[in-house]
Write a protein that holds these residues in place. Structure first.
Motif, PDB file in Angstrom:
ATOM      1  N   THR A   1       1.959  32.568  20.266  1.00  0.00           N
ATOM      2  CA  THR A   1       0.798  31.914  20.889  1.00  0.00           C
ATOM      3  C   THR A   1       1.029  30.420  21.071  1.00  0.00           C
ATOM      4  N   PHE A   2       2.213  29.926  20.684  1.00  0.00           N
ATOM      5  CA  PHE A   2       2.521  28.514  20.843  1.00  0.00           C
ATOM      6  C   PHE A   2       2.730  28.201  22.325  1.00  0.00           C
ATOM      7  N   SER A   3       1.954  27.248  22.845  1.00  0.00           N
ATOM      8  CA  SER A   3       2.036  26.927  24.271  1.00  0.00           C
ATOM      9  C   SER A   3       3.383  26.335  24.660  1.00  0.00           C
ATOM     10  N   PHE A   4       4.059  25.665  23.717  1.00  0.00           N
ATOM     11  CA  PHE A   4       5.347  25.043  24.016  1.00  0.00           C
ATOM     12  C   PHE A   4       6.511  26.027  23.927  1.00  0.00           C
ATOM     13  N   LEU A   5       6.223  27.286  23.586  1.00  0.00           N
ATOM     14  CA  LEU A   5       7.260  28.313  23.549  1.00  0.00           C
ATOM     15  C   LEU A   5       6.922  29.400  24.564  1.00  0.00           C
ATOM     16  N   ASN A   6       7.757  29.546  25.553  1.00  0.00           N
ATOM     17  CA  ASN A   6       7.603  30.601  26.558  1.00  0.00           C
ATOM     18  C   ASN A   6       6.229  30.561  27.238  1.00  0.00           C
ATOM     19  N   GLY A   7       5.700  29.342  27.368  1.00  0.00           N
ATOM     20  CA  GLY A   7       4.410  29.186  28.035  1.00  0.00           C
ATOM     21  C   GLY A   7       3.251  29.831  27.311  1.00  0.00           C
ATOM     22  N   GLY A   8       3.395  30.001  25.981  1.00  0.00           N
ATOM     23  CA  GLY A   8       2.321  30.601  25.190  1.00  0.00           C
ATOM     24  C   GLY A   8       2.283  32.108  25.253  1.00  0.00           C
ATOM     25  N   LYS A   9       3.286  32.704  25.886  1.00  0.00           N
ATOM     26  CA  LYS A   9       3.349  34.159  25.999  1.00  0.00           C
ATOM     27  C   LYS A   9       4.325  34.740  24.981  1.00  0.00           C
ATOM     28  N   GLY A  10       4.138  35.990  24.639  1.00  0.00           N
ATOM     29  CA  GLY A  10       5.045  36.655  23.711  1.00  0.00           C
ATOM     30  C   GLY A  10       6.421  36.868  24.310  1.00  0.00           C
ATOM     31  N   PHE A  11       7.447  36.798  23.466  1.00  0.00           N
ATOM     32  CA  PHE A  11       8.812  37.033  23.901  1.00  0.00           C
ATOM     33  C   PHE A  11       9.075  38.538  23.980  1.00  0.00           C
ATOM     34  N   ASP A  12       9.914  38.908  24.923  1.00  0.00           N
ATOM     35  CA  ASP A  12      10.298  40.317  25.064  1.00  0.00           C
ATOM     36  C   ASP A  12      11.483  40.587  24.137  1.00  0.00           C
ATOM     37  N   VAL A  13      11.178  40.728  22.842  1.00  0.00           N
ATOM     38  CA  VAL A  13      12.221  40.952  21.840  1.00  0.00           C
ATOM     39  C   VAL A  13      11.960  42.288  21.146  1.00  0.00           C
ATOM     40  N   PRO A  14      13.015  42.938  20.682  1.00  0.00           N
ATOM     41  CA  PRO A  14      12.822  44.220  19.979  1.00  0.00           C
ATOM     42  C   PRO A  14      12.187  43.998  18.615  1.00  0.00           C
ATOM     43  N   GLU A  15      11.359  44.915  18.198  1.00  0.00           N
ATOM     44  CA  GLU A  15      10.770  44.859  16.859  1.00  0.00           C
ATOM     45  C   GLU A  15      11.300  46.026  16.035  1.00  0.00           C
TER      46      GLU A  15
ATOM     47  N   ALA B   1       6.817  37.443  15.031  1.00  0.00           N
ATOM     48  CA  ALA B   1       6.132  36.213  15.424  1.00  0.00           C
ATOM     49  C   ALA B   1       6.440  35.866  16.879  1.00  0.00           C
ATOM     50  N   MET B   2       7.679  36.083  17.298  1.00  0.00           N
ATOM     51  CA  MET B   2       8.052  35.826  18.693  1.00  0.00           C
ATOM     52  C   MET B   2       7.336  36.785  19.637  1.00  0.00           C
ATOM     53  N   HIS B   3       7.201  38.032  19.207  1.00  0.00           N
ATOM     54  CA  HIS B   3       6.517  39.035  20.030  1.00  0.00           C
ATOM     55  C   HIS B   3       5.041  38.694  20.197  1.00  0.00           C
ATOM     56  N   GLU B   4       4.440  38.115  19.134  1.00  0.00           N
ATOM     57  CA  GLU B   4       3.017  37.762  19.160  1.00  0.00           C
ATOM     58  C   GLU B   4       2.805  36.282  19.456  1.00  0.00           C
TER      59      GLU B   4
ATOM     60  N   ILE C   1      -3.036  35.754   8.012  1.00  0.00           N
ATOM     61  CA  ILE C   1      -2.286  36.401   9.093  1.00  0.00           C
ATOM     62  C   ILE C   1      -3.211  37.053  10.116  1.00  0.00           C
ATOM     63  N   ALA C   2      -4.438  37.402   9.687  1.00  0.00           N
ATOM     64  CA  ALA C   2      -5.389  37.979  10.639  1.00  0.00           C
ATOM     65  C   ALA C   2      -5.879  36.926  11.632  1.00  0.00           C
ATOM     66  N   ARG C   3      -5.803  35.668  11.240  1.00  0.00           N
ATOM     67  CA  ARG C   3      -6.316  34.588  12.089  1.00  0.00           C
ATOM     68  C   ARG C   3      -5.204  33.836  12.815  1.00  0.00           C
ATOM     69  N   TRP C   4      -4.070  33.637  12.134  1.00  0.00           N
ATOM     70  CA  TRP C   4      -2.987  32.853  12.714  1.00  0.00           C
ATOM     71  C   TRP C   4      -1.683  33.642  12.672  1.00  0.00           C
ATOM     72  N   ALA C   5      -1.289  34.232  13.793  1.00  0.00           N
ATOM     73  CA  ALA C   5      -0.070  35.036  13.853  1.00  0.00           C
ATOM     74  C   ALA C   5       1.184  34.186  13.660  1.00  0.00           C
ATOM     75  N   TRP C   6       1.083  32.871  13.973  1.00  0.00           N
ATOM     76  CA  TRP C   6       2.267  32.011  13.853  1.00  0.00           C
ATOM     77  C   TRP C   6       2.726  31.836  12.409  1.00  0.00           C
ATOM     78  N   ILE C   7       1.883  32.252  11.442  1.00  0.00           N
ATOM     79  CA  ILE C   7       2.282  32.129  10.036  1.00  0.00           C
ATOM     80  C   ILE C   7       3.518  32.969   9.750  1.00  0.00           C
ATOM     81  N   PHE C   8       3.780  33.988  10.592  1.00  0.00           N
ATOM     82  CA  PHE C   8       4.965  34.819  10.395  1.00  0.00           C
ATOM     83  C   PHE C   8       6.247  34.025  10.604  1.00  0.00           C
ATOM     84  N   TYR C   9       6.193  32.971  11.441  1.00  0.00           N
ATOM     85  CA  TYR C   9       7.366  32.100  11.571  1.00  0.00           C
ATOM     86  C   TYR C   9       7.705  31.476  10.214  1.00  0.00           C
ATOM     87  N   ILE C  10       6.671  30.961   9.560  1.00  0.00           N
ATOM     88  CA  ILE C  10       6.862  30.307   8.264  1.00  0.00           C
ATOM     89  C   ILE C  10       7.326  31.310   7.216  1.00  0.00           C
TER      90      ILE C  10
END
Length: 328
Positions: free
Chosen positions: A282-296, A277-280, A126-135
């Motif tokens: 980094t997927f280029s095909f989602l929101n242009g690689g930017k974090g979503f403005d979602v509540p945490e 995961a949405m807030h962090e 998780i320190a290297r790949w934030a997208w693991i939180f999706y999984i």
């Protein structure tokens, strides 16, 4: 959170000391714990776990203490599900009551080692790949679904025990004694070394907990990203399991809504992970690689939800059990 090496050594010393107390104070002389003994030691472990949170508060602050308490309560509640499976396994092997302490403690030690490995690997990922939180989040949502499914199944289906393949393989590869030989794990007879059913039970418990780790480790990483807190919460939850087993093995059947309560907690943390995961992102095909403005969801909200869910689960289960008893 900056944890000095002395912090890890101190936590390791506490864990080793507690295991040593169990080995030399309880397991070394096989006996069946009384309800009073189990209650006293269970209360002691819970008090120690809560006190460790105060220590974290004093050294690293309330934020991390809140993460620890939320993680410990989550792991402790999930361990109730572990206990139900442990009861089935121990019952299937017909382990004598006097030897069950040794079996449980051995299984817990194996679980601690395996979970430490999982936690260190998970922390590095998780320190290297934030997208693991999706999984992790999707996995917890699926696990929540399986909890609901199990809760809707008949009691007879829940009570079935299927021997792990590794245990079956051990039976085929190694000679096994016909029955228990005192509390021995290995037995030498006629120039040949046999393994005993007691060792098979320990392997079965370790295998079962390995499967539970796939659920509990992602769940607690949804509450904190600190490996030190994750391991501390797991350690204190697991170390109290042995006495908790003897305290509530006859009461678990009354927690008829346990599966649904655990499902709610796992689903909540799963959603929390996906939002993070949405807030962090980094997927280029989602929101242009930017974090979503979602509540945490913060730790106070998580801790409150977990506590309220457990209280509602226990109260509703007791009400349902009493209602069913009055009808019979």
């Amino acid at each position: 959170m900056d944890v000095h090496l002395l912090g890890w050594l101190g936590l390791a010393a506490v864990v080793v000391a507690l295991v040593a107390v169990d080995i030399f104070g309880h397991v070394r002389t096989p006996h069946e714990p009384t309800l009073k003994e189990a209650a006293k030691w269970s209360a002691g472990y819970i008090a120690l776990a809560l006190a460790f949170g105060l220590l974290i508060w004093g050294i690293w602050g309330l934020k991390y203490a809140g993460e620890y308490w939320a993680g410990w309560i989550t792991e402790w509640s999930l361990s109730l599900d572990n206990l139900f499976v442990f009861i089935i396994i121990i019952g299937a092997f017909r382990v004598p009551r006097a030897f069950q302490q040794k079996v449980l403690l051995s299984g817990i030690i194996i679980a601690l080692v395996l979970r430490l490995v999982f936690i260190l690997i998970g922390g590095a990922i998780i320190a290297r790949w934030a997208w693991i939180f999706y999984i992790f989040g999707l996995w917890l949502l699926y696990t929540a679904y399986t909890q609901v499914r199990d809760g809707l199944q008949d009691d007879e289906a829940d009570a079935e025990y299927t021997e792990p393949k590794f245990v079956t393989l051990m039976r085929k590869v190694f000679p096994v004694t016909d029955g228990f030989v005192s509390d021995k794990l290995l037995h030498r007879h006629a120039g040949r070394t046999y393994i005993t059913p007691l060792l098979l039970v320990i392997v079965a418990l370790g295998s079962a907990d390995l499967m539970f780790a796939f659920d509990s480790i992602p769940a607690i990483f949804g509450l904190t990203r600190e490996p030190f807190i994750v391991f501390a919460a797991n350690a204190f939850a697991l170390l109290g399991l042995r006495q908790l087993y003897f305290l509530i093995d006859g009461l678990l059947e009354k927690l008829v809504y346990l599966h649904f309560g655990l499902a709610a907690i796992l689903a909540f943390i799963g959603v929390k992970l996906i939002l993070h995961a949405m807030h962090e992102n980094t997927f280029s095909f989602l929101n242009g690689g930017k974090g979503f403005d979602v509540p945490e969801i913060g730790i106070p909200g998580s801790l409150g939800f977990i506590i309220v869910t457990l209280v509602v689960t226990v109260v509703a289960s007791i009400w349902k059990s009493r209602k069913d008893k009055s009808r019979s």
